[in-house]
Enzyme design. Structure first.
Site, PDB file in Angstrom:
ATOM      1  N   GLU A  13       0.847  -1.201   0.000  1.00  0.00           N
ATOM      2  CA  GLU A  13       0.000   0.000   0.000  1.00  0.00           C
ATOM      3  C   GLU A  13       0.881   1.248   0.000  1.00  0.00           C
ATOM      4  O   GLU A  13       0.622   2.213  -0.730  1.00  0.00           O
ATOM      5  CB  GLU A  13      -0.912   0.000   1.242  1.00  0.00           C
ATOM      6  CG  GLU A  13      -1.787   1.233   1.392  1.00  0.00           C
ATOM      7  CD  GLU A  13      -3.006   1.258   0.477  1.00  0.00           C
ATOM      8  OE1 GLU A  13      -3.744   0.263   0.432  1.00  0.00           O
ATOM      9  OE2 GLU A  13      -3.220   2.286  -0.189  1.00  0.00           O
ATOM     10  N   HIS A  72       0.755  -9.367  -2.748  1.00  0.00           N
ATOM     11  CA  HIS A  72      -0.630  -8.902  -2.896  1.00  0.00           C
ATOM     12  C   HIS A  72      -0.958  -8.907  -4.380  1.00  0.00           C
ATOM     13  O   HIS A  72      -0.305  -8.211  -5.159  1.00  0.00           O
ATOM     14  CB  HIS A  72      -0.685  -7.477  -2.319  1.00  0.00           C
ATOM     15  CG  HIS A  72      -2.033  -6.873  -2.281  1.00  0.00           C
ATOM     16  ND1 HIS A  72      -2.504  -6.040  -3.277  1.00  0.00           N
ATOM     17  CD2 HIS A  72      -3.024  -6.967  -1.366  1.00  0.00           C
ATOM     18  CE1 HIS A  72      -3.726  -5.640  -2.965  1.00  0.00           C
ATOM     19  NE2 HIS A  72      -4.067  -6.185  -1.814  1.00  0.00           N
ATOM     20  N   ARG A 132      -5.065 -15.460   1.561  1.00  0.00           N
ATOM     21  CA  ARG A 132      -6.155 -14.606   2.015  1.00  0.00           C
ATOM     22  C   ARG A 132      -6.962 -14.140   0.819  1.00  0.00           C
ATOM     23  O   ARG A 132      -6.398 -13.768  -0.208  1.00  0.00           O
ATOM     24  CB  ARG A 132      -5.601 -13.378   2.726  1.00  0.00           C
ATOM     25  CG  ARG A 132      -6.720 -12.457   3.206  1.00  0.00           C
ATOM     26  CD  ARG A 132      -6.402 -10.977   3.071  1.00  0.00           C
ATOM     27  NE  ARG A 132      -6.332 -10.520   1.694  1.00  0.00           N
ATOM     28  CZ  ARG A 132      -6.161  -9.253   1.339  1.00  0.00           C
ATOM     29  NH1 ARG A 132      -6.025  -8.326   2.250  1.00  0.00           N
ATOM     30  NH2 ARG A 132      -6.098  -8.906   0.069  1.00  0.00           N
ATOM     31  N   THR A 166     -11.840   0.660   0.961  1.00  0.00           N
ATOM     32  CA  THR A 166     -10.955   1.180  -0.077  1.00  0.00           C
ATOM     33  C   THR A 166     -11.056   2.687  -0.259  1.00  0.00           C
ATOM     34  O   THR A 166     -10.078   3.346  -0.594  1.00  0.00           O
ATOM     35  CB  THR A 166     -11.308   0.472  -1.406  1.00  0.00           C
ATOM     36  OG1 THR A 166     -11.252  -0.928  -1.168  1.00  0.00           O
ATOM     37  CG2 THR A 166     -10.372   0.860  -2.520  1.00  0.00           C
ATOM     38  N   HIS A 193      -8.764  -3.627   6.442  1.00  0.00           N
ATOM     39  CA  HIS A 193      -7.900  -2.642   5.764  1.00  0.00           C
ATOM     40  C   HIS A 193      -8.693  -1.345   5.644  1.00  0.00           C
ATOM     41  O   HIS A 193      -9.742  -1.326   5.016  1.00  0.00           O
ATOM     42  CB  HIS A 193      -7.557  -3.225   4.388  1.00  0.00           C
ATOM     43  CG  HIS A 193      -6.724  -2.353   3.508  1.00  0.00           C
ATOM     44  ND1 HIS A 193      -5.353  -2.519   3.373  1.00  0.00           N
ATOM     45  CD2 HIS A 193      -7.046  -1.327   2.677  1.00  0.00           C
ATOM     46  CE1 HIS A 193      -4.885  -1.641   2.501  1.00  0.00           C
ATOM     47  NE2 HIS A 193      -5.884  -0.898   2.060  1.00  0.00           N
ATOM     48  N   HIS A 290      -1.709  21.742  34.046  1.00  0.00           N
ATOM     49  CA  HIS A 290      -1.242  20.458  33.516  1.00  0.00           C
ATOM     50  C   HIS A 290       0.171  20.157  34.003  1.00  0.00           C
ATOM     51  O   HIS A 290       0.472  19.049  34.458  1.00  0.00           O
ATOM     52  CB  HIS A 290      -1.259  20.473  31.978  1.00  0.00           C
ATOM     53  CG  HIS A 290      -2.630  20.392  31.401  1.00  0.00           C
ATOM     54  ND1 HIS A 290      -3.031  19.375  30.575  1.00  0.00           N
ATOM     55  CD2 HIS A 290      -3.716  21.196  31.542  1.00  0.00           C
ATOM     56  CE1 HIS A 290      -4.300  19.550  30.230  1.00  0.00           C
ATOM     57  NE2 HIS A 290      -4.734  20.663  30.788  1.00  0.00           N
TER      58      HIS A 290
HETATM   59  C1  HCA Z   1      -6.355  -0.794  -3.680  1.00  0.00           C
HETATM   60  C2  HCA Z   1      -6.490  -2.148  -3.056  1.00  0.00           C
HETATM   61  C3  HCA Z   1      -6.566  -2.161  -1.591  1.00  0.00           C
HETATM   62  C4  HCA Z   1      -6.552  -3.629  -1.184  1.00  0.00           C
HETATM   63  C5  HCA Z   1      -6.735  -3.914   0.249  1.00  0.00           C
HETATM   64  C6  HCA Z   1      -6.463  -5.335   0.630  1.00  0.00           C
HETATM   65  C7  HCA Z   1      -7.825  -1.462  -1.069  1.00  0.00           C
HETATM   66  O1  HCA Z   1      -5.231  -0.320  -3.846  1.00  0.00           O
HETATM   67  O2  HCA Z   1      -7.367  -0.235  -4.034  1.00  0.00           O
HETATM   68  O3  HCA Z   1      -6.157  -6.145  -0.225  1.00  0.00           O
HETATM   69  O4  HCA Z   1      -6.551  -5.636   1.827  1.00  0.00           O
HETATM   70  O5  HCA Z   1      -7.721  -0.463  -0.387  1.00  0.00           O
HETATM   71  O6  HCA Z   1      -8.906  -1.961  -1.394  1.00  0.00           O
HETATM   72  O7  HCA Z   1      -5.448  -1.492  -1.011  1.00  0.00           O
HETATM   73 CU    CU Z   2      -5.782   0.124   0.252  1.00  0.00          CU
END
Ligand code: HCA
Ligand code: CU
Length: 380
Positions: A13, A72, A132, A166, A193, A290
Site C-alpha cells: 500500500e 498482494h 487470504r 478502499t 484494511h 497540567h
Molecule cells: C487498492 C487495493 C486495496 C486492497 C486492500 C487489501 C484497497 O489499492 O485499491 O487487499 O486488503 O484499499 O482496497 O489497497
Molecule cells: Cu488500500
C-alpha cells in the site's frame, strides 16, 4: 481485542503513496526494520506489477526474516502463478466487489468472481502457501453478495478473508456491524484494511478488533493511496491503552520512532506535528495546571507512558500559561535552588514578558538566571 496481528503494508500500500519510490536497498532496509519491530507479516507489491517488483519480492523472501512475507495480487490465475514462485509465505488476493468497481473497473459479475476466487485459492493452497481472499470496496458492496462469497471461500479452506474500506467511507459503527456479521458466517481469520479519507482509519481498525477481526493492515505513517491507511504508530498507541502487557511483549515499541524517520525520509515527508507518539509535541505539557499535575504524577494527563516508546516527556515553561511549578522544575534542571516565593516571583516576570511577545526557552532561562543572580547578591 488484544490478540491481533499486524499486516504491515508499507512496501505494498505504501508504494502506492504519491511520493513513494523504493529501490531494492531501501525496501530491504524497511523490511528489516519492520522485522526487528516485530511485524507479524510484511506485505509486498505484486510481482506481476513489474520485473523489478518481482526481483525485489524474491530478494526480501531470501532474507530469512522472522516476519512472514506476503505478496498482494489481483484475483487472477496469471498473477497467482507468478506469486507462488517468489518464495513468499502467503498470498493476499483482492478483487473489487462494489457495483462501482464491478461496472467501471474489471467488469466481472459475482459468479465469475466466486469461481475465479475458488480456483486461485485452491491453486495457492496446493503449493502449501497461506492464502487470504479479500473484497475491495467492501462497504459499498451488496451485503448478501459479500457474505455468500466469503462463505464459499471459507468452505474451500481460505486462511483469512479480508474486508477493505478502499475509499475510506466507513464509520466505526458500520465497521463493527459488518465484521460482527461476517464473524458469524465464516470460521477463518478476518483481516481488515482501512483508508483514512475521513480520519477514521485507526478507530475503524480498533472497532474491527472489537467485533472479532484478527488482522489489521497498517503502513508506517499511514502512507498509501490518497491520504493513506491506518498508521502503524497510531495503532500501537491505540492498542497499548487497551492491553499494555500484550503489546509490549509482542512489539519493540522503542523502534517506532526510527522506523517512522526512515520511511519519512525515504518518501520526503515530515512526521506530522500531531502524530500519535512521535509528533514533536505528543508529550509536551504546557498549561500551568497540567504541568503541576504531570510533575506530581504523569498519569494525570498522559494515557500513554512515553518511556514505553523510548521517548521523554517535556514540560513547557516559556509561555504566558506557565505556572510556577514548571519554573521550579526548570530551575532545578539548571541547578538553581530558591524558595517557593522566589519561584513564584520569577514566574510572574516570565509571564509579563510572554504577555508582550512569544518567548523562547532561552528567554525564560535568562530571566531565571538573572533573578537568581539578584537573589544571590541580596537584591531580590
Ligand atoms: C487498492 C487495493 C486495496 C486492497 C486492500 C487489501 C484497497 O489499492 O485499491 O487487499 O486488503 O484499499 O482496497 O489497497
Ligand atoms: Cu488500500
Amino acid at each position: 481485542v488484544s490478540r491481533f496481528k499486524i499486516i504491515e503494508s508499507t512496501l505494498r500500500e505504501g508504494e502506492q503513496f504519491a511520493n513513494a519510490y523504493f529501490d531494492t536497498a531501501k525496501k530491504i532496509e524497511i523490511a528489516k526494520a519492520l522485522d526487528e519491530f516485530g511485524a507479524d507479516y510484511i506485505e509486498l507489491t505484486s510481482p506481476a506489477a513489474s520485473e523489478q517488483s518481482r526481483r525485489d519480492c524474491e530478494a526480501i523472501c531470501k532474507l530469512g526474516l522472522k516476519s512472514k512475507i506476503l505478496t498482494h495480487i489481483r484475483c487472477h490465475m496469471d498473477d497467482a502463478r507468478i506469486a507462488v514462485e517468489t518464495g513468499v509465505d502467503g498470498v493476499d488476493v483482492v478483487i473489487g466487489t462494489s457495483s462501482f468497481l464491478r461496472e467501471h473497473s474489471h467488469g466481472k459479475d459475482m459468479t465469475y468472481i466466486k469461481n475465479t476466487a475458488i480456483e486461485v485459492i485452491n491453486f495457492v493452497k496446493s503449493k502449501g502457501i497461506e492464502i487470504r481472499f479479500s473484497s475491495e470496496d467492501s462497504f459499498r458492496s451488496d451485503l448478501v453478495d459479500l457474505l455468500s462469497l466469503y462463505q464459499a471461500v471459507d468452505k474451500v479452506g481460505v486462511d483469512r478473508v479480508g474486508i477493505a474500506d478502499t475509499v475510506g467511507c466507513a464509520s466505526p459503527r458500520q465497521v463493527y456491524d459488518l465484521v460482527r456479521t461476517l464473524r458469524g458466517v465464516v470460521s477463518c481469520d478476518i483481516e481488515t484494511h482501512f483508508h483514512n479519507d475521513t480520519g477514521c482509519a485507526i478507530a475503524n481498525a480498533y472497532c474491527a478488533l472489537e467485533a472479532g477481526a484478527t488482522h489489521i493492515d497498517t503502513s508506517v505513517l499511514g502512507i498509501g493511496e490518497r491520504n493513506g491507511i491506518t498508521t502503524l504508530g497510531g495503532l500501537m498507541a491505540r492498542m497499548i491503552t487497551a492491553d499494555r502487557d500484550y503489546v509490549k511483549s509482542k512489539y519493540k515499541l522503542e523502534k517506532i520512532k526510527d522506523i517512522e524517520e526512515l520511511v519519512a525520509e525515504a518518501v520526503a515527508v515530515n512526521i506530522p506535528f500531531n502524530n500519535p507518539i512521535t509528533g514533536f509535541c505528543a508529550f509536551t505539557h504546557k498549561a500551568g495546571i497540567h504541568a503541576k499535575a504531570i510533575l506530581a504524577n504523569p498519569s494525570t494527563y498522559e494515557i500513554i507512558d512515553p518511556s514505553d516508546f523510548g521517548i521523554g516527556r517535556y514540560i513547557h515553561f516559556a509561555s504566558r500559561l506557565t505556572g510556577w511549578n514548571a519554573i521550579k522544575s526548570r530551575a532545578q534542571q539548571l541547578q538553581i535552588d530558591m524558595t517557593d516565593a522566589q519561584y513564584k516571583e520569577v514566574t510572574a516576570a516570565i509571564k509579563r514578558l510572554a504577555d508582550i511577545r512569544p518567548i523562547a526557552i532561552d528567554d525564560a532561562d535568562s530571566i531565571i538566571h538573572a533573578y537568581h543572580r539578584n537573589v544571590k547578591m541580596g537584591k531580590q
